[in-house]
Design a protein around this motif. Sequence first.
Motif: not given
Length: 540
Positions: A281, A284, A319, A324
């Motif tokens: 998490a 990104t 996230l 993903p």
Amino acid sequence: MTTTPWWRGAVVYQVYPRSLMDANNDGIGDIPGIISKLDYIASLGVDAIWVSPFFKSPMKDFGYDISDYRDIDPIFGTLADFDELIAKAHARGIKIIIDQVLSHTSDQHAWFSESRESRDNPKADWYVWADPLPDGTPPNNWLAIFGGSAWEWEPRRCQYYLHNFLKSQPDLNYHCPQVREQILQEVEFWLQRGVDGLRLDAIIFCFHDKLLRSNPAKPEAERRGRGFREDNPYAFQRHVYDCDRPENLEFLESLRTLMDRYPGTVTLGEIASEDSLKTMAEYTAGNSRLHMAYSFELLVDTLSGTYIRETVETLEKNLLEGWPCWAIGNHDVVRFMSRWGGKDQSPQLAKTLNALLFSLRGSVCSYQGEELGLIEAQIQQHELQDPYGITFWPRFKGRDGCRTPMPWNHTETYAGFSQVKTWLPVPSAHKEQAVSLQDNDPSSILNAYRQFMHWRKDQPALRLGDIAFVADADNYLVFKRHYGNDTLLCAFNFSAQENTVTLDTTYQLQAVVGHGCATTSGLYERLTIPAHGTVIARVM
């Protein structure tokens, strides 16, 4: 209107170049071999190829020890071969992603050869050097993943250097601005050649704690970090100072700035930290770092629908901005049919596990041979090539068992991979799963893979939709994928017996023909999933 990036919901086919196809008959796969199999790869319906390292290297860790970031190792071919690979892959609508090993180099890299000579040369600070403690021992307790201390003595400088992997893989010093600038130039060399993305190996290891503080001990009950064996002393520590440092995020932002100058390119980070889902998490976040990341969370030894649900839901919760990527196999772990397939190695289960992977929210990495349902090869001690396995034998046999050559033709001595003895043996069991046997069999694992993949391309709910779980147990998993006005109910049975599952509400379903769906159109409060089967139905 905005255009969805090509990599969102993409399936990336991982090629281990030593083992896909040997074009020059030296027993080792190569880039011309990959080119010769592009039509086969295109037939799978994948969106991109991730090519594991092919750079110039002494091959102590089979290409993950780079001695020249800008050249091809002769065993794999030439730069001209690589340019041809890009052109011919692009002509077939296939993107090319390459491995970039940025945290360390080979000890035979020219940079390290210069750095190790003295404490005052132009590259003296390009690697992580430290003085010994007063008693001559290493500066702290950091350990290498492949065994022993992470510090190696260098008599030329009378200092230790850091290596998180083999002692022949010294770590670069990312606290040095010149190193960061140079690495971005190495990356840009390949972007200029037309690559579509970078898979970033061991990306959490770029920075280390400047104060060289020792890692704290980890309680015995917690020594199961993803990707690290509990019988490896590396698992005895909490790795808070030797990797995944806060400074890494700033470097990722500078890397993203570079990538943004090449529209359509993507970064995929490999994450194996103390809390991989949290790190994914962070790495990104904000649309300013990595485009997507994957971890070892689904590369576990035991198949459990409940575990998969908990893992995906945890990541979905954290996230918020990133994307993903999921994998259930790769070149570092036992093949999924041996980990998850049980004793009977059911072909139907192989089809279901591939369908499960392709139905999760996110992008997907599918490792070569998974489309055939290959099992782990049994490698004898005298045949071992992997330094990891050589060190930890017999408790751990290394990674060679998932790296053996692809079986193309069941009638040939070396399964059509090569005409000479191969770098790793070709198991007889793999010949029984060869492409030549599966290619024209409508009921084969290979053709089920192809069928599902080509169907998936026209299913935005699977490529881009949200995910919501409906039911789970160790031996089954049911979830919904939703995009726009389309909702699919996806159910997977991991057991050898038929399963009837109680759903969370009453669904009006329309069967998706051709994908193992045993239902007919109608109202369902309970869903029957065939043994080792898949049910996918449209919610009306």
